[in-house]
Enzyme design. Structure first.
Site, PDB file in Angstrom:
ATOM      1  N   GLY C 154       0.828  -1.195   0.000  1.00  0.00           N
ATOM      2  CA  GLY C 154       0.000   0.000   0.000  1.00  0.00           C
ATOM      3  C   GLY C 154       0.864   1.247   0.000  1.00  0.00           C
ATOM      4  N   CYS C 155       0.252   2.378  -0.329  1.00  0.00           N
ATOM      5  CA  CYS C 155       0.997   3.634  -0.431  1.00  0.00           C
ATOM      6  C   CYS C 155       1.461   4.101   0.950  1.00  0.00           C
ATOM      7  CB  CYS C 155       0.154   4.693  -1.118  1.00  0.00           C
ATOM      8  SG  CYS C 155      -1.527   4.877  -0.467  1.00  0.00           S
ATOM      9  N   TYR C 156       0.542   4.168   1.894  1.00  0.00           N
ATOM     10  CA  TYR C 156       0.925   4.593   3.247  1.00  0.00           C
ATOM     11  C   TYR C 156       1.963   3.645   3.857  1.00  0.00           C
ATOM     12  CZ  TYR C 156      -3.041   7.951   3.563  1.00  0.00           C
ATOM     13  OH  TYR C 156      -3.912   8.991   3.397  1.00  0.00           O
ATOM     14  N   THR C 158       4.239   1.896   2.407  1.00  0.00           N
ATOM     15  CA  THR C 158       5.548   2.120   1.810  1.00  0.00           C
ATOM     16  C   THR C 158       6.270   3.275   2.495  1.00  0.00           C
ATOM     17  OG1 THR C 158       4.799   1.261  -0.323  1.00  0.00           O
ATOM     18  CG2 THR C 158       6.735   2.702  -0.352  1.00  0.00           C
TER      19      THR C 158
END
Lengths: 351, 351, 351, 351
Positions: C154-156, C158
């Protein structure tokens, strides 16, 4: 294995310098080997531009501007300094035998009198002006390839000329009565500390400026007069957009014989078919600045308004890339014998 | 018919001065009668601020700052000048008998040593500092009504104090281990020409600044220590938002005995029930800065995180209105015997 | 001459699909050869995405999703479809022997019970879950290179994991009491028509959402627990930024023995020295989302707050590139035997 | 003590309904007593619009639209529903004897054939159309004061008509060859969930739409034809701005006898001297949308371009306030016997 071409940049603190640094970082054949700035000399380029760290160019130490130093370290130099200052830098660099791409306005206007009137500046390098080639690759690619001094076009002129050229060339529209209503992102206003370009003065607002008297007017008129074969006098009117990058020129022209949109669209497609970057949109489609963000594309939308017998051309570019530093790099490619789009087949950043 | 109260403003060029001019233009009982600025003296206020034309105040001619002139023309004066300069203006104005609301930090910190350490400025008006009242109407309304010098709170402290006060007062949370992660619109950075607040440097980006060392830290600690009855040392960390107005403080606190959210919510509702502007949102709702844009509201959302035994408080204000000029006007209202919300029952601008 | 690798993409209408199309357009070794979407099948990809015209991929005709078709035309397939749907697509593609990078959450959580609790979805492919590798190249590069199914982070997570990993690994900070205050650009909310993400609902505003209950919480906890060697339970709190791209995670940790910032900074530099993309900023510098725009970089700023004995870590990525499609491509590079950064040495777009 | 006037609103979920609710919250003589919406019936208005809490109107419960209910509770009703639907609501409300301000286009076009052609909708209330008055207070104030049904002007027409009226009335410009290049904030596109108006599709971009065929064209032509005393056929071309509120119309007209700018400026000042809101800027000044944000002002800048013998008029309004709900309230004021600017002497929100 090809020899690496060595590029220099004089003027690193503005947005056009910043953009050139970005583009050179991913160029496969050319590397930034000399960067100069009076105010930032001594810093690593990556320290000045944290976005550049871990990329080519980051470890370059910014120098004082100096033609001999540039000559020792470069094959070609980009000038990203204000007009007025650029003409003298260009003379010094040319005296050292360097190829020069000047991003300022100093060599764009062929008629010295017109330059001096619109820019309120005496031109100190008239001989050099004769030598300069106007750097719009779609129009002057061959001459650029042989040139040692290229005058990189203004951002608005790039959008305006590419948008109106085919219609004037084919005589679809009258060369009189042209109106260009242009809108530019705020990076076009430069990176100088000033209240009118503060975030809270620009954000969530919109305004016109310099209506009827912007300095890009004679540049557009010069190039369109050539293609029209007659003096063009047009109304050029810029506005400030609360976006970072992007120019949208909406251009209003009187149709001559009311050709059909099919005919006009076909002529535009044909005219720009060899350009790697001009994209004539399908009939019914209109361009958006985001579709060209960070790239060399010029997107053109065509509308024929039968009620008022007008052709409306929307021409859209990224003012920093196609309208300044990317186009400068395309010119440098040609001057160095590379394909015009070497390192410039850039995909727009969406969203 | 009530007598009109006459207000003065020293410092008109910044965003807080601008906001005060906006608010006074629609105040039913107070009129701007004196506006002063060193750099803009001689201009009509409407010329300096075109948004003001056709509104009360537009025809006022900006004066040089002068305490005697102010005294001749005003009942109360707002100081919207930088800290350090404000303290001396305040002394001059008080010497003339004028009531003063100071929007700078000069009189906010009761402990001179703390002020001098955080602001790296000697305090030249220590006697006056004793007299000053901290201008948060919900906490000090009675004292403000009797004061002649009010220290208008900082923007971040207004959001922070209103958001944490009830939880500390009721002992729901530990006074240790508080973290405030605050985000402010760019108008909070002022209206000075500077590269870091140019549109293209702020727009479409986000960053933290001054983590752990912002000057609003001791101001928040001062007021929360009083309510907690113990020294509060907290971690205050601001960020810059690409919006014009608005502060969003997300505050993390350790729960003591893990009361239910119902109990906490009820206590917040009760604590702020007399405030015309603090709005404790329903459980499950979170605030948005736009919901308070241009207004005096402070919207508070409460979240209890049972996984980590924390209370999370989101407190949202408009940094220019509630966080500066609107609150200054509320203080002036009280000092002049008006209802605190006179002219300040403002509906947020949506969208 | 290298053989061209053939990529497939299932799900082209969202922002992650769009970003993958952009990145593949300039990849030197991999080409998009199959693009599928239920709603857009039959269109040219360039018609659906005008930004792509004149670039590789524009002439591809969008197909119906079909595993056999994909197998016939691709070496590797990217899944850019919603969680829940992805797990079954992945099974079909794996049954055809295809390598798969799944951008959804379906294979990120190793513990099925945790997945099913947070996502309120039964997991239909438990066997496949065992096979999946968590695709954070800095942590699992070797395993990814051997994997046939990679769960793209996921973006968060990472941003969060890269920012806290070195501090936990070295034991500088307590694994308890972690707070992540994260802010994401609106592209993270997807491209679905919905009132809360309309321009006028997001622009010039800021708000928190899903405080304490966002689905990325267990993913971050899973990876940080591994490095900490103990179960980590943290407070993860997202906010919505009025920008297109970018995540800024501000992370608050309790220092254990109060090491100096020098020691921590050196450890971070050492930990990430082999990553082509993690940039640990000089002490005193803080990251900005624009410095990573459109790129794979993760910029990390470190602040030690001696007053509150906390380490504050700011970790910044581009949520669409590093936080989704770019990282997916890095994983695909590894799975196909290419260097991890092949086609991904991207310069951030500034401004 | 004046009797409070009771207002009703049918359609609360769009931006024009929202704006009317905002404006009525601070109106000194009129209160919202009836609010109706099919989709939101049963909710408190403050629940639907958290910005409204603690302000007048917040406790109103949203009803189902019903003419008899409206008649029982209101003196005047605002219709903020889509065109096509509005005409029938208006008939029902008029049948109950209610005064109606319709914010849709249904009663703006006097010539039914023109309406039906441009809107592709049969007009079901032709008799009522005869009765309707076009609600531009500067032009039709007396008729509005006697009207029972007012057709509230479109946003673009308000800016366009106020900007060109004096020049046409005085015959300074040709009534042929008019070009309006208009730019509108995104709130003008409404509050419907749709991909093209998502934040990430609009932000940091700019585009034209509906060139030459926007439905506001016949409305502008209708009113300008009356003042010109001859049929006006103009080229109207809208663009979408990445801002919340604001219209900027740049209008290009051919000068007839080339009067001086002084003469034109004086005529504009004289023409609008009785309007509380039209502000003709000093010569040399250009308007900005932020200067009218949230207000009723229409700021007009005049430029004479001697090179191309054109008059350029920049006309700027807030599309939601002056261009919709504020103007509707001004019309209601007149219809109820109040001063036109009652509750509408609003100061623009800056920044």
């Amino acid at each position: 294995m090809h020899k690496e071409l060595r590029a220099g940049l004089i003027g690193v603190t503005g947005y056009t310098g910043m953009e050139l640094v970005r583009l050179l970082a991913s160029h496969p054949r050319m590397r930034l080997r000399f960067a100069a700035s009076r105010s930032e000399a001594g810093k690593r380029l990556g320290e000045h531009y944290p976005f550049l760290e871990k990329l080519p160019g980051a470890d370059l130490v910014i120098q004082q501007p100096d033609a001999k130093q540039a000559a020792a370290q470069c094959d070609i130099v980009f000038l990203a300094v204000p007009h007025g200052a650029a003409m003298n830098f260009a003379a010094d660099l040319r005296a050292e035998g360097l190829a020069v791409v000047d991003l300022s306005a100093d060599f764009r206007i062929r008629d010295v009198a017109v330059f001096e009137q619109w820019y309120a500046t005496a031109h100190s390098q008239r001989a050099l002006l004769q030598e300069a080639v106007y750097g719009l690759p779609e129009l002057y690619g061959e001459a650029i390839a042989k040139a040692k001094l290229v005058a990189n076009p203004g951002c608005y002129p790039t959008a305006g000329i590419l948008g109106l050229y085919p219609a004037l060339k084919h005589g679809f529209i009258s060369s009189e009565d042209l109106v260009i209503d242009a809108k530019s992102g705020t990076s076009g206003a430069g990176r100088k500390a000033a209240v009118p370009t503060l975030f809270c003065e620009v954000h969530d607002s919109f305004r016109a400026y310099n209506l009827g008297k912007h300095r890009h007017t004679p540049e557009i008129e010069q190039e369109l007069s050539i293609v029209a074969g007659a003096p063009v006098r047009l109304s050029f009117n810029p506005h400030l957009l609360p976006i970072d990058r992007g120019i949208h020129a909406t251009m209003y022209a009187k149709l001559k014989d009311v050709p059909g949109l099919d005919e006009i669209h076909t002529a535009y497609m044909e005219c720009w078919k060899d350009s790697p970057w001009v994209r004539v949109l399908p009939k019914g489609s209109l361009p958006e600045t985001r579709n060209v963000r960070g790239s060399m594309f010029c997107d053109i939308g065509l509308v024929l308004d039968p009620r008022t017998k007008r052709l409306i051309v929307c021409s859209v570019i990224d003012n920093l890339c196609r309208g300044a530093s990317g186009q400068a790099l395309a010119n440098a490619n040609l001057m160095c014998g590379l394909p015009v789009d070497c390192g410039l087949a850039l995909a727009p950043l969406m969203p």
